[in-house]
Design an enzyme around this catalytic site. Sequence first.
Site, PDB file in Angstrom:
ATOM      1  CB  SER A   1      -0.869  -0.017   1.264  1.00  0.00           C
ATOM      2  OG  SER A   1      -1.481   1.234   1.454  1.00  0.00           O
TER       3      SER A   1
ATOM      4  CE1 TYR B   1      -3.949  -2.503   5.577  1.00  0.00           C
ATOM      5  CE2 TYR B   1      -3.541  -0.189   5.090  1.00  0.00           C
ATOM      6  CZ  TYR B   1      -3.789  -1.475   4.657  1.00  0.00           C
ATOM      7  OH  TYR B   1      -3.858  -1.751   3.315  1.00  0.00           O
TER       8      TYR B   1
ATOM      9  CE  LYS C   1      -1.556  -4.351   3.398  1.00  0.00           C
ATOM     10  NZ  LYS C   1      -1.885  -5.664   2.848  1.00  0.00           N
TER      11      LYS C   1
HETATM   12  P1  NAD Z   1     -11.009  -6.737   0.965  1.00  0.00           P
HETATM   13  O1  NAD Z   1     -11.251  -6.734   2.431  1.00  0.00           O
HETATM   14  O2  NAD Z   1     -12.143  -6.473   0.054  1.00  0.00           O
HETATM   15  O3  NAD Z   1     -10.336  -8.124   0.540  1.00  0.00           O
HETATM   16  C1  NAD Z   1      -9.481  -8.861   1.389  1.00  0.00           C
HETATM   17  C2  NAD Z   1      -9.965 -10.302   1.364  1.00  0.00           C
HETATM   18  O4  NAD Z   1      -9.109 -11.091   2.201  1.00  0.00           O
HETATM   19  C3  NAD Z   1     -11.383 -10.447   1.924  1.00  0.00           C
HETATM   20  O5  NAD Z   1     -12.138 -11.249   1.039  1.00  0.00           O
HETATM   21  C4  NAD Z   1     -11.203 -11.139   3.265  1.00  0.00           C
HETATM   22  O6  NAD Z   1     -12.297 -11.966   3.599  1.00  0.00           O
HETATM   23  C5  NAD Z   1      -9.926 -11.920   3.027  1.00  0.00           C
HETATM   24  N1  NAD Z   1      -9.137 -12.218   4.220  1.00  0.00           N
HETATM   25  C6  NAD Z   1      -8.735 -11.346   5.198  1.00  0.00           C
HETATM   26  N2  NAD Z   1      -8.005 -12.009   6.102  1.00  0.00           N
HETATM   27  C7  NAD Z   1      -7.903 -13.289   5.686  1.00  0.00           C
HETATM   28  C8  NAD Z   1      -7.252 -14.447   6.193  1.00  0.00           C
HETATM   29  N3  NAD Z   1      -6.561 -14.439   7.339  1.00  0.00           N
HETATM   30  N4  NAD Z   1      -7.355 -15.616   5.502  1.00  0.00           N
HETATM   31  C9  NAD Z   1      -8.066 -15.660   4.338  1.00  0.00           C
HETATM   32  N5  NAD Z   1      -8.707 -14.604   3.812  1.00  0.00           N
HETATM   33  C10 NAD Z   1      -8.613 -13.426   4.482  1.00  0.00           C
HETATM   34  O7  NAD Z   1      -9.824  -5.700   0.696  1.00  0.00           O
HETATM   35  P2  NAD Z   1      -9.270  -5.162  -0.698  1.00  0.00           P
HETATM   36  O8  NAD Z   1      -9.623  -3.738  -0.806  1.00  0.00           O
HETATM   37  O9  NAD Z   1      -9.614  -6.109  -1.780  1.00  0.00           O
HETATM   38  O10 NAD Z   1      -7.718  -5.231  -0.375  1.00  0.00           O
HETATM   39  C11 NAD Z   1      -6.930  -6.359  -0.725  1.00  0.00           C
HETATM   40  C12 NAD Z   1      -5.532  -6.157  -0.179  1.00  0.00           C
HETATM   41  O11 NAD Z   1      -5.012  -4.922  -0.696  1.00  0.00           O
HETATM   42  C13 NAD Z   1      -5.477  -6.039   1.343  1.00  0.00           C
HETATM   43  O12 NAD Z   1      -4.324  -6.709   1.788  1.00  0.00           O
HETATM   44  C14 NAD Z   1      -5.361  -4.552   1.584  1.00  0.00           C
HETATM   45  O13 NAD Z   1      -4.658  -4.286   2.770  1.00  0.00           O
HETATM   46  C15 NAD Z   1      -4.565  -4.105   0.371  1.00  0.00           C
HETATM   47  N6  NAD Z   1      -4.799  -2.687   0.023  1.00  0.00           N
HETATM   48  C16 NAD Z   1      -6.072  -2.232  -0.179  1.00  0.00           C
HETATM   49  C17 NAD Z   1      -6.279  -0.882  -0.485  1.00  0.00           C
HETATM   50  C18 NAD Z   1      -7.664  -0.324  -0.676  1.00  0.00           C
HETATM   51  O14 NAD Z   1      -7.825   0.891  -0.637  1.00  0.00           O
HETATM   52  N7  NAD Z   1      -8.676  -1.149  -0.925  1.00  0.00           N
HETATM   53  C19 NAD Z   1      -5.197  -0.005  -0.601  1.00  0.00           C
HETATM   54  C20 NAD Z   1      -3.905  -0.505  -0.410  1.00  0.00           C
HETATM   55  C21 NAD Z   1      -3.731  -1.862  -0.104  1.00  0.00           C
HETATM   56  N1  UFG Z   2     -12.703  11.669   2.986  1.00  0.00           N
HETATM   57  C1  UFG Z   2     -13.698  12.556   3.369  1.00  0.00           C
HETATM   58  N2  UFG Z   2     -14.855  12.036   3.871  1.00  0.00           N
HETATM   59  C2  UFG Z   2     -15.067  10.689   3.998  1.00  0.00           C
HETATM   60  C3  UFG Z   2     -14.050   9.809   3.588  1.00  0.00           C
HETATM   61  C4  UFG Z   2     -12.865  10.344   3.097  1.00  0.00           C
HETATM   62  O1  UFG Z   2     -13.540  13.761   3.278  1.00  0.00           O
HETATM   63  O2  UFG Z   2     -16.132  10.292   4.468  1.00  0.00           O
HETATM   64  C5  UFG Z   2     -11.463  12.217   2.420  1.00  0.00           C
HETATM   65  C6  UFG Z   2     -10.251  11.877   3.264  1.00  0.00           C
HETATM   66  O3  UFG Z   2     -10.020  12.833   4.243  1.00  0.00           O
HETATM   67  C7  UFG Z   2      -9.159  11.848   2.189  1.00  0.00           C
HETATM   68  C8  UFG Z   2      -9.880  11.413   0.907  1.00  0.00           C
HETATM   69  O4  UFG Z   2     -11.260  11.645   1.166  1.00  0.00           O
HETATM   70  O5  UFG Z   2      -8.693  13.139   1.997  1.00  0.00           O
HETATM   71  C9  UFG Z   2      -9.668   9.948   0.577  1.00  0.00           C
HETATM   72  O6  UFG Z   2      -9.952   9.187   1.742  1.00  0.00           O
HETATM   73  P1  UFG Z   2     -10.116   7.608   1.699  1.00  0.00           P
HETATM   74  O7  UFG Z   2     -10.455   7.149   3.080  1.00  0.00           O
HETATM   75  O8  UFG Z   2     -11.033   7.214   0.590  1.00  0.00           O
HETATM   76  O9  UFG Z   2      -8.665   7.112   1.260  1.00  0.00           O
HETATM   77  P2  UFG Z   2      -7.269   7.295   1.997  1.00  0.00           P
HETATM   78  O10 UFG Z   2      -6.389   8.003   1.030  1.00  0.00           O
HETATM   79  O11 UFG Z   2      -7.388   7.872   3.333  1.00  0.00           O
HETATM   80  O12 UFG Z   2      -6.864   5.769   2.251  1.00  0.00           O
HETATM   81  C10 UFG Z   2      -6.544   4.884   1.210  1.00  0.00           C
HETATM   82  C11 UFG Z   2      -6.850   3.443   1.595  1.00  0.00           C
HETATM   83  C12 UFG Z   2      -6.001   3.019   2.767  1.00  0.00           C
HETATM   84  C13 UFG Z   2      -4.563   3.273   2.492  1.00  0.00           C
HETATM   85  C14 UFG Z   2      -4.355   4.715   2.073  1.00  0.00           C
HETATM   86  C15 UFG Z   2      -2.949   5.023   1.686  1.00  0.00           C
HETATM   87  O13 UFG Z   2      -8.218   3.322   1.926  1.00  0.00           O
HETATM   88  O14 UFG Z   2      -6.169   1.631   2.971  1.00  0.00           O
HETATM   89  O15 UFG Z   2      -5.195   5.011   0.949  1.00  0.00           O
HETATM   90  O16 UFG Z   2      -2.596   4.226   0.614  1.00  0.00           O
HETATM   91  F1  UFG Z   2      -3.835   3.030   3.615  1.00  0.00           F
END
Ligand code: NAD
Ligand code: UFG
Length: 341
Positions: free
Chosen positions: A125, A149, A153
């Site tokens: 991330s 969190y 990572k």
């Molecule tokens: P998500 O929660 O939709 O998907 C994660 C999946 O992993 C889920 O289906 C959950 O049930 C499964 N899971 C969690 N723990 C588990 C375990 N111990 N064993 C088996 N399955 C497990 O999240 P996502 O948005 O698809 O994110 C996927 C990955 O990308 C995550 O590792 C997250 O940290 C990373 N990531 C997500 C974002 C974002 O904004 N969505 C940003 C940066 C990194």
């Molecule tokens: N925001 C609002 N109102 C809301 C939600 C978000 O104003 O209800 C704003 C936040 O302050 C931020 C922007 O919208 O400025 C984006 O916020 P998000 O929560 O959608 O995304 P972030 O950038 O905070 O977080 C994302 C992922 C995290 C990851 C991070 C850095 O969700 O998992 O990017 O990579 F850690």
Amino acid sequence: MKNILVTGGAGYIGSHAILDLIANNYNVVIADNFSNSSPLVIKKLEELSGKTLPFFDVDIRDKNKLTNIFSTFNFDGVINFAGLKAVGESVEEPLSYYNNNVCGMINLLEVMAEYKVFNLVFSSSATVYGIPDTMPLLETNSMGAINPYARTKKIIEEILRDLAQSSDEWKIIALRYFNPLGAHKSGEIGENPNGIPNNLAPYITQVAAGKLDKLYVFGNDYDTPDGTCIRDYVHINDLASGHTAALNTLLKNYNLKNNFEAINLGSGKGYSVFEIIKNFEAVIGRTIPYEIISRRAGDLDVSLADVSKAKRLLGWEPTYSIKEMCADVWRWQEKNPNGYV
Ligand code: NAD
Ligand code: UFG
């Protein structure tokens, strides 16, 4: 055809990546414990791909169950999406984040080593950069995670780097995602948050759908042109194809200098909260009510990716516009007002 284990494959990013892998002739086996997803995703993926997908209800911390899967299939590689991802929750429950994310990863690596599966793509991330002093973010920027969190990572990346240095057999890519946005073009799969969304896009679409009253904008006094935070939003299908490109690089035309590479996946373009609201309003055709409240702890004013390394090493480039990202999210929301039910 190559066999790939996709852990966490029922989640938002994993489900989209699976469709891209299948379209690129990979055989996919899915493992997920559904802690943050629904079994209905598997059915949707089967309908959309026209394939029967081997699937296992498994926690990646369960070595016996993982071993059963590895003894049934000959895997060429693994993509690990399985992880908990809510920043606020990680502050309240750090142990469950370290246990699930870090212990789960170590467990999976141990089983991979036992079965001599050495190719891994890991979901990292942009949050590993912490509070950066230069923008856009390059992979050479130092890491500086600022919450549990983010630290899971960062720690996992450090473990993977050590592992890759310990033996030339390991080939590992950690993909540092910026802000995923969008949904599959069919509108059949998309982001399905539990309860009230933490993230901007699902919050906006739930306001537009009348499920929430208004959006709370976290601060308009940032050092940006309109005062709201700027983020690098990347279409979920672009993110998905980044995983296929990473696997292609690991398996087919390995051209990485090191056995471990961390690579940004973003669009390289930044949009403020107000610009995202405007883009959604244009797609949806009505205004999104919002109120400006105080800043959310831990938010950076700007987060932006330099994606030249992904272009250079993976041959990957983002292709979707912000308008398409918003339109695709809205299609998913309209078709599935209550998510996967
Ligand atoms: P998500 O929660 O939709 O998907 C994660 C999946 O992993 C889920 O289906 C959950 O049930 C499964 N899971 C969690 N723990 C588990 C375990 N111990 N064993 C088996 N399955 C497990 O999240 P996502 O948005 O698809 O994110 C996927 C990955 O990308 C995550 O590792 C997250 O940290 C990373 N990531 C997500 C974002 C974002 O904004 N969505 C940003 C940066 C990194
Ligand atoms: N925001 C609002 N109102 C809301 C939600 C978000 O104003 O209800 C704003 C936040 O302050 C931020 C922007 O919208 O400025 C984006 O916020 P998000 O929560 O959608 O995304 P972030 O950038 O905070 O977080 C994302 C992922 C995290 C990851 C991070 C850095 O969700 O998992 O990017 O990579 F850690």
